[in-house]
Design an enzyme around this catalytic site. Structure first.
Site, PDB file in Angstrom:
ATOM      1  N   HIS A   1     -10.734  -1.944  12.004  1.00 32.58           N
ATOM      2  CA  HIS A   1      -9.618  -2.876  10.818  1.00 32.58           C
ATOM      3  C   HIS A   1      -9.398  -3.988  12.267  1.00 32.58           C
ATOM      4  O   HIS A   1      -8.291  -3.889  13.030  1.00 32.58           O
ATOM      5  CB  HIS A   1      -8.286  -2.202  11.460  1.00 32.58           C
ATOM      6  CG  HIS A   1      -7.399  -2.625  10.014  1.00 32.58           C
ATOM      7  ND1 HIS A   1      -6.267  -2.489  10.139  1.00 32.58           N
ATOM      8  CD2 HIS A   1      -7.169  -3.421   9.064  1.00 32.58           C
ATOM      9  CE1 HIS A   1      -4.846  -2.922   9.828  1.00 32.58           C
ATOM     10  NE2 HIS A   1      -6.400  -3.628   8.529  1.00 32.58           N
TER      11      HIS A   1
ATOM     12  N   ASP B   1      -9.200  -9.582   9.019  1.00 33.21           N
ATOM     13  CA  ASP B   1      -8.756  -8.539   8.711  1.00 33.21           C
ATOM     14  C   ASP B   1     -10.033  -7.169   9.317  1.00 33.21           C
ATOM     15  O   ASP B   1      -9.448  -6.080   8.923  1.00 33.21           O
ATOM     16  CB  ASP B   1      -8.391  -8.461   7.437  1.00 33.21           C
ATOM     17  CG  ASP B   1      -7.836  -6.948   6.686  1.00 33.21           C
ATOM     18  OD1 ASP B   1      -7.346  -6.551   7.647  1.00 33.21           O
ATOM     19  OD2 ASP B   1      -7.528  -6.068   5.801  1.00 33.21           O
TER      20      ASP B   1
ATOM     21  N   TYR C   1      -1.510  -3.420  -6.851  1.00 35.60           N
ATOM     22  CA  TYR C   1      -1.386  -4.237  -5.419  1.00 35.60           C
ATOM     23  C   TYR C   1      -2.179  -4.347  -4.640  1.00 35.60           C
ATOM     24  O   TYR C   1      -2.279  -2.976  -4.093  1.00 35.60           O
ATOM     25  CB  TYR C   1      -0.123  -4.143  -4.717  1.00 35.60           C
ATOM     26  CG  TYR C   1       0.859  -4.976  -3.992  1.00 35.60           C
ATOM     27  CD1 TYR C   1       1.067  -5.915  -4.779  1.00 35.60           C
ATOM     28  CD2 TYR C   1       0.258  -4.998  -2.533  1.00 35.60           C
ATOM     29  CE1 TYR C   1       1.748  -7.090  -3.714  1.00 35.60           C
ATOM     30  CE2 TYR C   1       0.465  -6.394  -2.019  1.00 35.60           C
ATOM     31  CZ  TYR C   1       1.494  -6.977  -2.456  1.00 35.60           C
ATOM     32  OH  TYR C   1       2.171  -8.191  -1.845  1.00 35.60           O
TER      33      TYR C   1
ATOM     34  N   ARG D   1       1.564  -0.970  -0.139  1.00 36.37           N
ATOM     35  CA  ARG D   1       0.024  -0.160   0.349  1.00 36.37           C
ATOM     36  C   ARG D   1       0.566   0.911   0.322  1.00 36.37           C
ATOM     37  O   ARG D   1       1.902   1.525   0.740  1.00 36.37           O
ATOM     38  CB  ARG D   1      -0.733   0.368   0.984  1.00 36.37           C
ATOM     39  CG  ARG D   1      -1.828  -0.588   1.050  1.00 36.37           C
ATOM     40  CD  ARG D   1      -2.996  -0.511   2.319  1.00 36.37           C
ATOM     41  NE  ARG D   1      -2.706  -1.416   3.176  1.00 36.37           N
ATOM     42  CZ  ARG D   1      -1.915  -0.503   4.249  1.00 36.37           C
ATOM     43  NH1 ARG D   1      -2.414   0.960   4.660  1.00 36.37           N
ATOM     44  NH2 ARG D   1      -1.498  -1.333   5.294  1.00 36.37           N
TER      45      ARG D   1
ATOM     46  N   LYS E   1      -9.788  -2.293   1.582  1.00 41.52           N
ATOM     47  CA  LYS E   1      -9.242  -0.753   2.629  1.00 41.52           C
ATOM     48  C   LYS E   1      -9.991   0.493   2.471  1.00 41.52           C
ATOM     49  O   LYS E   1     -10.860   0.867   3.169  1.00 41.52           O
ATOM     50  CB  LYS E   1      -7.596  -0.337   2.697  1.00 41.52           C
ATOM     51  CG  LYS E   1      -6.978  -1.827   3.121  1.00 41.52           C
ATOM     52  CD  LYS E   1      -7.351  -2.414   4.533  1.00 41.52           C
ATOM     53  CE  LYS E   1      -5.935  -3.505   4.685  1.00 41.52           C
ATOM     54  NZ  LYS E   1      -5.796  -3.785   6.115  1.00 41.52           N
TER      55      LYS E   1
ATOM     56  N   SER F   1      -1.478  -3.646  10.481  1.00 36.92           N
ATOM     57  CA  SER F   1      -1.522  -4.474   8.641  1.00 36.92           C
ATOM     58  C   SER F   1      -0.016  -5.229   9.696  1.00 36.92           C
ATOM     59  O   SER F   1       0.996  -4.737   9.869  1.00 36.92           O
ATOM     60  CB  SER F   1      -1.072  -3.679   7.808  1.00 36.92           C
ATOM     61  OG  SER F   1      -2.685  -3.152   7.403  1.00 36.92           O
TER      62      SER F   1
ATOM     63  N   ARG G   1       2.065 -12.331  -0.240  1.00 34.85           N
ATOM     64  CA  ARG G   1       0.421 -12.421  -0.330  1.00 34.85           C
ATOM     65  C   ARG G   1       0.443 -13.484  -0.768  1.00 34.85           C
ATOM     66  O   ARG G   1       0.158 -14.029  -1.549  1.00 34.85           O
ATOM     67  CB  ARG G   1      -0.472 -11.473  -0.060  1.00 34.85           C
ATOM     68  CG  ARG G   1       0.376 -10.069   0.005  1.00 34.85           C
ATOM     69  CD  ARG G   1      -0.404  -9.889   1.752  1.00 34.85           C
ATOM     70  NE  ARG G   1      -0.108  -9.083   2.686  1.00 34.85           N
ATOM     71  CZ  ARG G   1      -0.610  -8.190   3.561  1.00 34.85           C
ATOM     72  NH1 ARG G   1      -1.528  -8.789   4.309  1.00 34.85           N
ATOM     73  NH2 ARG G   1       0.272  -7.412   4.332  1.00 34.85           N
TER      74      ARG G   1
ATOM     75  N   CYS H   1       0.650  -7.980  11.640  1.00 28.64           N
ATOM     76  CA  CYS H   1       0.902  -7.456  13.636  1.00 28.64           C
ATOM     77  C   CYS H   1       0.572  -8.970  13.759  1.00 28.64           C
ATOM     78  O   CYS H   1      -0.024  -9.461  14.779  1.00 28.64           O
ATOM     79  CB  CYS H   1       0.558  -6.361  13.691  1.00 28.64           C
ATOM     80  SG  CYS H   1       1.926  -5.271  13.710  1.00 28.64           S
TER      81      CYS H   1
HETATM   82  O1  SAT Z   1      -2.530  -4.888   1.075  1.00 29.48           O
HETATM   83  S1  SAT Z   1      -3.535  -4.604   2.106  1.00 29.48           S
HETATM   84  O2  SAT Z   1      -4.067  -3.019   1.728  1.00 29.48           O
HETATM   85  O3  SAT Z   1      -4.734  -5.247   1.630  1.00 29.48           O
HETATM   86  C1  SAT Z   1      -3.308  -5.542   3.303  1.00 29.48           C
HETATM   87  C2  SAT Z   1      -2.819  -4.318   4.920  1.00 29.48           C
HETATM   88  O4  SAT Z   1      -2.352  -3.337   4.835  1.00 29.48           O
HETATM   89  O5  SAT Z   1      -3.524  -5.078   5.521  1.00 29.48           O
HETATM   90 MN    MN Z   2      -5.023  -5.199   7.279  1.00 31.97          MN
END
Ligand code: SAT
Ligand code: MN
Length: 645
Positions: free
Chosen positions: A288, A335, A259, A109, A268, A310, A429, A312
């Site tokens: 979140h 998530d 991405y 991100r 998000k 994210s 991922r 963690c």
């Molecule tokens: O890349 S994402 O935003 O989907 C994953 C994350 O940062 O939690």
């Molecule tokens: Mn996340």
């Protein structure tokens, strides 16, 4: 609009050309290029959907339109296309699994290029004299947003197919669910959205009955200004990437990146940023947070929601295998949680997603066997390493045969352990269907949502923060969320292991002013029965840099204490920062390693004095006059208690 008539023409030609499922129209634009709707049933589109698609067509000028139906046939078609374009390769070791390698400049991100557009700046972020840019999100004016769009989107889909993805966040038909339409020029995004959300005609049918209400999501991977696409199999425009949100019109425009959270706009952008603004308007919470169900040895079950930044360990906690005998954990989501009080005042949560977009490195049979048993069919892997037997590899995977195969790293280069370089990107991922999780909760798609009994906040805190503590009450809980800090991870563009403020694990995801967000959270107490709030930290380290707590399945011991606190068991002691487990209350029977509980629960005076000062500074400089007095009072009380330490 130039393309106002596209769908009228399409609908009337549909019957005639239904057999070939192809339409060739002469577009009414000046250039008279031909536009074909090559796939899908446009007759199902609502008036609102048609009008939105027309706008996107007129702006981006694609060569073809594909209206996604969410089917397996469609997936086959797109997989073949992506194979041809080199975007994905087939992972022959598994069933229906694919590997995508991105342009190395497009791997996470991009928070600094993510904006909320409102008329006034203070509607989006707290405006203070010394606020750090981007600390609580970025604002863009409507005029600048228009300019940013003008500079990027016109003709951005020339030569490409425009895919129209009707999707539902949450089970189709649930009162808690919401609908979106994502328009994109990336087949990778289509296939990922089909895993992460519910896509297809059932969504379009729902739109007919919900007043044609949907979040408008436009995405283009774009083309660099000089038209030099660095990696043709992964077109993008990293230099000009921008992610724009307009809460007023429920609109998202994302340009330049393919991405994750930048391009899978249901996640998000919709479920958190736009979602939080809808939630504020409608009186609920878009957070979140993972959601898990935990059953104790007596068969009693509660649900817990937990907010960690994210990368963690949300996925690991959500799918945990408890080491504490008799406990059972089931996963609702890893998530995002949408939570609303029902008519009885019970806080109910749904997972608006349909899949997991989890961090691959570190995922192993020893750390998360449930994830490992989820991801080896129907999965898109991105930026992991591949092996010559058609498999995948990443750091920490514990692959015993890794020395017997040839491994190619995420950049497509031959790799060996001796190279000292990581095989997989740190933010690589897996994108996998939630239903495949062996411990998916039986109620994970319950349209009513599951009742939430506890909320956990946490992060990576190597020093000073105990394994677990409980908030004294709701406003103290809101303060704890507001004061959250955590080490930066590879999920976004931040470098190094700096401890960052990440309130509610929402710092990159607030859709509106954080001060107003806090007021909204405080108001929940008046709307229904609020859950107990806890702070957890699995990541505390000893002076010699080793983790003090084993984590993973042993976190069930912490959940056991939380479970008992939810049932008001008298198993706590007071401390300046909140309630801690009383002596012997944390069940460590059978723990495989010895732990220094004293160190793990120590509340060091000097550390907390510093922490309180740091929080005070942060509130002053970043939130200023927007900080609700209740939260300021909690800080003052904490300061008093810590100073007495
Ligand atoms: O890349 S994402 O935003 O989907 C994953 C994350 O940062 O939690
Ligand atoms: Mn996340």
């Amino acid at each position: 609009m130039l393309f106002n008539n596209v769908f009228e023409l399409v609908s009337s030609s549909w019957k005639l050309l239904n057999k070939s499922r192809k339409f060739y129209l002469i577009s009414p634009i000046a250039t008279r290029r031909s536009l074909s709707v090559q796939y899908g049933n446009s007759a199902l589109l609502t008036a609102g959907a048609k009008s939105y698609i027309n706008k996107c067509v007129s702006l981006c000028q694609p060569d073809r339109i594909h209206i996604c139906d969410g089917s397996a046939d469609e997936s086959k078609l797109l997989q073949e296309l992506m194979l041809k374009q080199g975007t994905i390769t087939r992972l022959t070791k598994y069933t229906n699994c694919w590997l995508a390698r991105t342009n190395p400049a497009d791997v996470a991100r991009v928070e600094s290029k993510t904006f909320i557009c409102t008329d006034r700046k203070d509607q989006a972020i707290p405006v203070t004299p010394n606020a750090t840019a981007g600390a609580l999100g970025n604002w863009i004016s409507p005029a600048d947003m228009e300019q940013a769009v003008k500079e990027r989107f016109p003709k951005s889909m020339r030569g490409r197919t425009m895919y129209v993805i009707p999707f539902s966040m949450g089970p189709v038909g649930s009162q808690l669910s919401k609908i979106g339409i994502e328009v994109t020029d990336s087949p990778y995004v289509v296939e990922s959205m089909k895993i992460m959300t519910r896509v297809g005609n059932q969504v379009l049918e729902k739109l007919q009955s919900n007043g044609d209400e949907f979040v408008k999501c436009l995405h283009s991977v774009g083309t660099p200004k000089d038209r030099k696409v660095a990696v043709p199999s992964w077109p993008c425009d990293p230099e000009r990437t921008i992610i724009l949100h307009k809460p007023d019109s429920n609109e998202i425009l994302s340009y330049g990146s393919g991405y994750g959270g930048n391009s899978l706009l249901g996640k998000k952008c919709f479920a958190l940023r736009i979602g939080s603004t809808i939630a504020k308007r409608e009186g609920w919470l878009a957070e979140h947070m993972l959601i898990l169900g935990i059953t104790n040895p007596k068969g009693k079950k509660i649900y817990i929601a937990a907010a960690f930044p994210s990368a963690c360990g949300k996925t690991n906690l959500a799918m945990m295998t408890p080491t504490l005998p008799g406990y059972n954990v089931e996963c609702v989501g890893d998530d995002i949680a949408w939570m609303k009080f029902d008519s009885e005042g019970v806080l109910r949560a749904i997972n608006p997603e349909n899949g997991f977009f989890g961090v691959a490195p570190g995922t192993a049979m020893s750390t998360n066997p449930n994830a490992m048993n989820t991801i080896f069919s129907n999965t898109i892997f991105t930026n992991v390493a591949s092996t010559s037997d058609g498999g995948v590899y990443w750091e920490g995977m514990e692959e015993p045969n890794i020395n017997n195969v040839i491994t190619t790293d995420w950049l497509g280069k031959l790799w060996s352990k001796q190279s000292g370089k990581p095989a997989a990107h740190q933010n690589s991922r897996f994108c996998t269907p939630a239903i495949q999780c062996p411990i998916i909760d039986p109620c994970w798609e319950d349209p009513q949502g599951v009742p939430i009994s506890a909320i956990l906040f946490g992060g990576r805190r190597p020093k000073g923060v105990p394994l677990v503590y409980e908030a004294r009450n709701w406003s103290h809980g809101v303060f704890i969320g507001a004061a959250m800090r955590s080490e930066a991870t590879a999920a976004a563009e931040h470098k190094g292991k700096v401890i960052m403020h990440d309130p509610f694990a929402m710092r990159p995801f607030f859709g509106y002013n954080f001060g107003d967000y806090l007021k909204h959270w405080l108001s929940m107490e008046k709307r229904g029965r609020v859950p107990k709030v806890f702070h957890v930290n699995w990541f505390r380290k000893s002076a010699d840099g080793k983790f003090l707590w084993p984590g993973f399945g042993d976190n069930s011991r912490v959940l056991d204490w939380i479970f008992r606190r939810v049932h008001e068991e008298d198993c706590y002691v007071d401390s300046p920062i909140g309630y801690l487990p009383s002596e012997g209350a944390l069940d460590i029977t059978g723990l495989q390693q010895s732990v220094d509980l004293k160190e793990l629960f120590n509340v060091p005076n000097d550390f907390w004095q510093q922490e309180v000062n740091e929080i005070e500074q942060y509130f002053k400089t970043q939130v200023g006059e927007f900080l609700p007095k209740e939260v300021f009072n909690e800080l003052t009380e904490l300061k008093k208690r810590v100073n007495k330490l």
